[in-house]
Design an enzyme around this catalytic site. Structure first.
Site, PDB file in Angstrom:
ATOM      1  N   HIS A  93       0.793  -1.335   0.000  1.00 13.60           N
ATOM      2  CA  HIS A  93      -0.028  -0.031  -0.024  1.00 13.60           C
ATOM      3  C   HIS A  93       0.746   1.118   0.054  1.00 13.60           C
ATOM      4  O   HIS A  93       2.215   1.217   0.317  1.00 13.60           O
ATOM      5  CB  HIS A  93      -0.874   0.014   1.105  1.00 13.60           C
ATOM      6  CG  HIS A  93      -0.297   0.144   2.359  1.00 13.60           C
ATOM      7  ND1 HIS A  93       0.452  -0.890   3.083  1.00 13.60           N
ATOM      8  CD2 HIS A  93      -0.168   1.309   3.387  1.00 13.60           C
ATOM      9  CE1 HIS A  93       0.930  -0.836   4.349  1.00 13.60           C
ATOM     10  NE2 HIS A  93       0.602   0.530   4.474  1.00 13.60           N
TER      11      HIS A  93
ATOM     12  N   ASP B 162       0.453   4.938   1.730  1.00 12.03           N
ATOM     13  CA  ASP B 162      -0.191   5.515   3.007  1.00 12.03           C
ATOM     14  C   ASP B 162      -1.373   6.173   2.737  1.00 12.03           C
ATOM     15  O   ASP B 162      -1.059   7.093   2.048  1.00 12.03           O
ATOM     16  CB  ASP B 162       0.733   6.201   4.061  1.00 12.03           C
ATOM     17  CG  ASP B 162       1.654   5.105   4.829  1.00 12.03           C
ATOM     18  OD1 ASP B 162       1.216   3.977   4.955  1.00 12.03           O
ATOM     19  OD2 ASP B 162       2.823   5.537   5.373  1.00 12.03           O
TER      20      ASP B 162
ATOM     21  N   HIS C  46       4.938   0.034  -0.152  1.00 14.68           N
ATOM     22  CA  HIS C  46       5.528  -0.691   1.130  1.00 14.68           C
ATOM     23  C   HIS C  46       4.610  -1.791   1.645  1.00 14.68           C
ATOM     24  O   HIS C  46       3.373  -1.848   1.319  1.00 14.68           O
ATOM     25  CB  HIS C  46       6.130   0.306   2.180  1.00 14.68           C
ATOM     26  CG  HIS C  46       4.937   0.879   2.760  1.00 14.68           C
ATOM     27  ND1 HIS C  46       4.520   2.112   2.449  1.00 14.68           N
ATOM     28  CD2 HIS C  46       4.768   0.692   4.150  1.00 14.68           C
ATOM     29  CE1 HIS C  46       3.451   2.359   3.390  1.00 14.68           C
ATOM     30  NE2 HIS C  46       3.624   1.710   4.436  1.00 14.68           N
TER      31      HIS C  46
END
Length: 363
Positions: free
Chosen positions: A168, A170, A317
């Site tokens: 994803h 953030d 990440h």
């Protein structure tokens, strides 16, 4: 601007400045709170990226560090000998540009406090205050990272969980998602608990020209359903309603001008304007493309008190959940919000830019 969210605190300013989350977690265990409060809606703002003021050579960082190490040719840089709590404004500006170019930057042996962490994050934009995630007492801007082998609930939740499902960027479900994220890990199990990042520039470059033409200009709906489900499972309050937002699938980075594949698998729900089958097929192909893209990923093995700073606009990440039988992993994150994602049809891929520079004799 983001809402000015404060929660009652009995601590003085001096006590807040010296608040120690590592000591707190080791002495008291899970301190995370989920306040039963309501936050005001987020308000749109004009983002002034510090990277626009950066020195193109980022001299203030490179000349002051004791060592600079590249983890892969394109993604991931480790900086030794600098303390984030002591950066000058020029170094912060240069850090913003370095993250835009290298995706994720790691700082070793950081003594930065939670209070300083919040102040640092604010330099890069209004800090996001999460509407469902847990945070420490006194610091609603901080998101707590806490997983312990003693928790039966956590053990059961992740029993059949694949870390590859959780790539994803953030807070991509917000109208103005995170620009950078700052994550400090201060407590680790004896082994495990790595984090991986994938390079969005390279992910785009690894698509064929035909596929690039297909994805250019497409828009994707991002939703907070993942966090709604987590809150329901925990029985905690959603402190501000989740609002779905539509963002480009290929995003132009405002500092580099390069195209990045802007994918956030746990938050992306559908491609706008396509049938369900078409949308699912393309998103699955691209998700698999990122998950399997080991040639444009970096896997980082944390040491205690490391800090990672990454650019959510050009990389995604994913935490590796392999350590629950080993012990406690604890840290905390702040995420300044940036501009609303945009796609500039005249922007170019990193490969195109590098080829043009080489043709012009610029290295």
């Amino acid at each position: 601007m983001t809402p000015n969210v404060t929660e009652s605190s009995t601590l003085s300013e001096e006590e807040l400045k010296n608040f120690d989350l590592k000591k707190l977690v080791l002495e008291n265990g899970d301190y995370t709170i989920f306040p039963d409060v309501e936050y005001p809606p987020l308000v749109s703002f004009e983002h002034d990226d510090p990277g626009k003021r950066a020195d193109p050579n980022m001299t203030s960082l490179f000349e002051k560090a004791t060592k600079i190490e590249k983890l892969t040719p394109k993604l991931g840089t480790v900086i030794y000998g600098l303390q984030l709590s002591e950066l000058t404004d020029q170094q912060k500006d240069d850090l913003s540009l370095l993250c835009a170019l290298r995706g994720v930057v790691f700082f070793k042996k950081q003594n930065i406090t939670p209070y300083q962490f919040v102040q640092l994050g604010k330099y890069f934009g209004p800090l996001h205050v999460h509407n469902a995630f847990g945070h420490p007492p006194h610091f609603p801007e901080i998101s707590t990272i806490y997983y312990d082998r003693k928790s039966a609930v956590i053990q059961e939740k992740f029993r059949y969980y694949r870390s590859s499902d959780a790539w994803h960027s953030d807070i991509s479900f917000e109208e103005q998602p995170g620009s950078l994220s700052f994550l400090k890990i201060d407590t680790l199990p004896s082994v495990g608990g790595d984090t991986t990042w994938a390079d969005g520039y390279a992910a785009y470059d690894k698509l064929t020209p035909t596929m690039q033409r297909i994805v250019d200009g497409l828009e994707v709906e991002h939703t907070g359903e993942y966090h709604r489900q987590l809150a329901a499972a925990k029985g905690t309050k959603i402190r501000r309603p989740f609002i779905d937002h539509v963002h480009p699938l290929v995003r132009t980075h405002p500092l580099t001008g390069m195209k990045s594949l802007y994918l956030s698998p746990i938050f992306t729900s559908r491609i706008v304007g396509l049938s369900l089958h078409e949308s699912e097929a393309i998103l699955k192909l691209l998700n698999d493309h990122v998950i399997g893209g080991h040639d444009f990923q970096v896997r980082y093995k944390w040491e205690e008190d490391d800090v990672a700073v990454w650019d959510n606009r050009c990389c995604v990440h994913n935490a590796i959940v392999d350590y629950f039988d080993e012990g406690l992993r604890h840290g905390y994150r702040v995420t300044p919000q940036g501009e609303r994602p945009f796609y500039d049809p005249s922007s170019k891929s990193r490969r195109q830019m590098e080829q043009e520079k080489a043709a012009n004799g610029n290295n």
